[in-house]
Design an enzyme around this catalytic site. Sequence first.
Site, PDB file in Angstrom:
ATOM      1  N   ARG A 187      60.195  76.725  57.973  1.00  0.00           N
ATOM      2  CA  ARG A 187      59.154  77.108  56.994  1.00  0.00           C
ATOM      3  C   ARG A 187      58.628  78.470  57.422  1.00  0.00           C
ATOM      4  O   ARG A 187      58.102  78.624  58.521  1.00  0.00           O
ATOM      5  CB  ARG A 187      58.021  76.086  56.957  1.00  0.00           C
ATOM      6  CG  ARG A 187      56.822  76.594  56.165  1.00  0.00           C
ATOM      7  CD  ARG A 187      55.810  75.528  55.849  1.00  0.00           C
ATOM      8  NE  ARG A 187      56.292  74.646  54.806  1.00  0.00           N
ATOM      9  CZ  ARG A 187      55.515  73.831  54.095  1.00  0.00           C
ATOM     10  NH1 ARG A 187      54.216  73.768  54.326  1.00  0.00           N
ATOM     11  NH2 ARG A 187      56.032  73.060  53.167  1.00  0.00           N
ATOM     12  N   HIS A 202      61.057  76.663  47.301  1.00  0.00           N
ATOM     13  CA  HIS A 202      60.729  75.402  48.007  1.00  0.00           C
ATOM     14  C   HIS A 202      61.709  74.321  47.507  1.00  0.00           C
ATOM     15  O   HIS A 202      61.320  73.383  46.824  1.00  0.00           O
ATOM     16  CB  HIS A 202      59.272  75.026  47.727  1.00  0.00           C
ATOM     17  CG  HIS A 202      58.703  74.010  48.667  1.00  0.00           C
ATOM     18  ND1 HIS A 202      59.399  73.498  49.745  1.00  0.00           N
ATOM     19  CD2 HIS A 202      57.485  73.385  48.696  1.00  0.00           C
ATOM     20  CE1 HIS A 202      58.640  72.624  50.388  1.00  0.00           C
ATOM     21  NE2 HIS A 202      57.481  72.537  49.770  1.00  0.00           N
ATOM     22  N   GLN A 230      61.223  70.363  48.107  1.00  0.00           N
ATOM     23  CA  GLN A 230      60.192  69.762  47.263  1.00  0.00           C
ATOM     24  C   GLN A 230      60.779  69.410  45.891  1.00  0.00           C
ATOM     25  O   GLN A 230      60.535  68.325  45.354  1.00  0.00           O
ATOM     26  CB  GLN A 230      59.008  70.728  47.103  1.00  0.00           C
ATOM     27  CG  GLN A 230      57.937  70.233  46.149  1.00  0.00           C
ATOM     28  CD  GLN A 230      57.198  69.007  46.663  1.00  0.00           C
ATOM     29  OE1 GLN A 230      56.723  69.008  47.795  1.00  0.00           O
ATOM     30  NE2 GLN A 230      57.069  67.974  45.844  1.00  0.00           N
ATOM     31  N   ASP A 281      50.693  73.518  40.706  1.00  0.00           N
ATOM     32  CA  ASP A 281      50.661  73.822  42.139  1.00  0.00           C
ATOM     33  C   ASP A 281      49.409  74.661  42.391  1.00  0.00           C
ATOM     34  O   ASP A 281      48.793  75.170  41.441  1.00  0.00           O
ATOM     35  CB  ASP A 281      51.945  74.616  42.506  1.00  0.00           C
ATOM     36  CG  ASP A 281      52.027  74.963  43.989  1.00  0.00           C
ATOM     37  OD1 ASP A 281      51.314  74.345  44.801  1.00  0.00           O
ATOM     38  OD2 ASP A 281      52.835  75.865  44.335  1.00  0.00           O
ATOM     39  N   CYS A 335      53.042  69.227  43.813  1.00  0.00           N
ATOM     40  CA  CYS A 335      53.721  69.169  45.120  1.00  0.00           C
ATOM     41  C   CYS A 335      52.753  68.854  46.248  1.00  0.00           C
ATOM     42  O   CYS A 335      53.181  68.366  47.296  1.00  0.00           O
ATOM     43  CB  CYS A 335      54.455  70.475  45.392  1.00  0.00           C
ATOM     44  SG  CYS A 335      53.370  71.917  45.332  1.00  0.00           S
ATOM     45  N   ARG A 387      59.360  62.711  49.158  1.00  0.00           N
ATOM     46  CA  ARG A 387      59.796  63.769  50.084  1.00  0.00           C
ATOM     47  C   ARG A 387      60.623  63.138  51.206  1.00  0.00           C
ATOM     48  O   ARG A 387      61.655  63.658  51.603  1.00  0.00           O
ATOM     49  CB  ARG A 387      58.582  64.502  50.698  1.00  0.00           C
ATOM     50  CG  ARG A 387      57.812  65.414  49.768  1.00  0.00           C
ATOM     51  CD  ARG A 387      58.641  66.560  49.226  1.00  0.00           C
ATOM     52  NE  ARG A 387      59.249  67.412  50.247  1.00  0.00           N
ATOM     53  CZ  ARG A 387      58.657  68.425  50.871  1.00  0.00           C
ATOM     54  NH1 ARG A 387      57.413  68.747  50.571  1.00  0.00           N
ATOM     55  NH2 ARG A 387      59.304  69.153  51.766  1.00  0.00           N
TER      56      ARG A 387
HETATM   57  N1  NVA Z   1      52.993  77.253  46.544  1.00  0.00           N
HETATM   58  C1  NVA Z   1      52.437  76.527  47.675  1.00  0.00           C
HETATM   59  C2  NVA Z   1      53.245  75.304  47.940  1.00  0.00           C
HETATM   60  C3  NVA Z   1      52.694  74.426  49.047  1.00  0.00           C
HETATM   61  C4  NVA Z   1      53.570  73.245  49.295  1.00  0.00           C
HETATM   62  C5  NVA Z   1      52.390  77.439  48.888  1.00  0.00           C
HETATM   63  O1  NVA Z   1      53.376  78.152  49.127  1.00  0.00           O
HETATM   64  O2  NVA Z   1      51.377  77.435  49.588  1.00  0.00           O
HETATM   65  N1   CP Z   2      54.435  69.917  49.353  1.00  0.00           N
HETATM   66  C1   CP Z   2      54.507  70.387  50.617  1.00  0.00           C
HETATM   67  O1   CP Z   2      55.468  71.063  51.021  1.00  0.00           O
HETATM   68  O2   CP Z   2      53.480  69.997  51.414  1.00  0.00           O
HETATM   69  P1   CP Z   2      53.184  70.526  52.883  1.00  0.00           P
HETATM   70  O3   CP Z   2      52.762  71.964  52.770  1.00  0.00           O
HETATM   71  O4   CP Z   2      52.087  69.637  53.382  1.00  0.00           O
HETATM   72  O5   CP Z   2      54.431  70.400  53.702  1.00  0.00           O
END
Ligand code: NVA
Ligand code: CP
Length: 320
Positions: free
Chosen positions: A111, A138, A141, A234, A274, A302
């Site tokens: 990540r 992502h 997800q 989101d 998500c 997930r």
């Molecule tokens: N768009 C959000 C998704 C979190 C799972 C982010 O990147 O923070």
């Molecule tokens: N939806 C998602 O990826 O959640 P986290 O940021 O908690 O991993």
Amino acid sequence: MDRTIESLKGRDFLTLKDFGKEELESILDLSSKIKKEQKQGTKTPYLAGKTLGMLFEKPSTRTRVSFEVAIHQLGGMGLFLSSNDLQLKRGEPIKDTARVLSGYLDGIMVRTFSHDTITELSDYSSVPVINGLTDLYHPCQVMADLLTIKEEFDSFSGLSLTYLGDGKNNMAHSLLYGCSKMGINITIGAPKKYFPREDIVNEAKEIASKQGSKIKITDDPAEAVAESQVLYTDVWVSMGDEAEKEERLKDLTPFQLNDDLLAKAHQDAIVLHCLPAHRDEEITDSVMEGKKSRVFVEAENRLHAQKGILVSLMMDGGRG
Ligand code: NVA
Ligand code: CP
């Protein structure tokens, strides 16, 4: 294991763009199969003795815990690696880190911020690299989202999904690929300033035309949700966008997923997010907690979707 799954062995999972419809369907079928086995109490040690490294440059609840539990329940082990504690933090190059970690691990989940970081890691890694979120995509997800949609409606054919809010973020981009690949019509409802990246929309349109589905981008929230069966939203401020918080909250207010907007969708519509959710920003508490919400089924999925991905890529060794 079916032939399509066999062909996924050793591959990276960086973006859904890299996979065909049949490949994604096979991963989803495998996820459902393992989910069923687990619910029946059958042990499924598909990845006995394998180690997954999980490298995080951003916070996570779902991705971190579901990957760690998934690899454990598959008979392997997960290793949580915070970038703050690695020599990466002191400037060790990604390309060196990738080669060193490849010598120890059977797969690396990452990540990070820039998508280029994960592509560089993948270029230098000899084991599969899985995208656990970048600023651009992502994909894991969306696999859980597709699993949830399939469980709800049995099939993807003829379905319409609407994504509301920040159309330029990782979720919107991955949903564009995921939906177009599976033949789901997708509409993005966002202010013009937050429309998705044009190259991604164009690629998704090309894929959708082959699958007989449609893609629409609009700045009218009511038009976006009309007759849609899956409403998705989101956060308005993604990780890394914090400096623009005030501006984003103001710009995106008309795209809040609330009861009024939900009433304009299909009568059997479900709501996905998500997570993490910011109540009374992109979604109201009443929609989150309402009858149409499937957000916690989606969050559990997930875990099941990760298993399908991990087994497909990591079973019987990496790409070497
Ligand atoms: N768009 C959000 C998704 C979190 C799972 C982010 O990147 O923070
Ligand atoms: N939806 C998602 O990826 O959640 P986290 O940021 O908690 O991993």
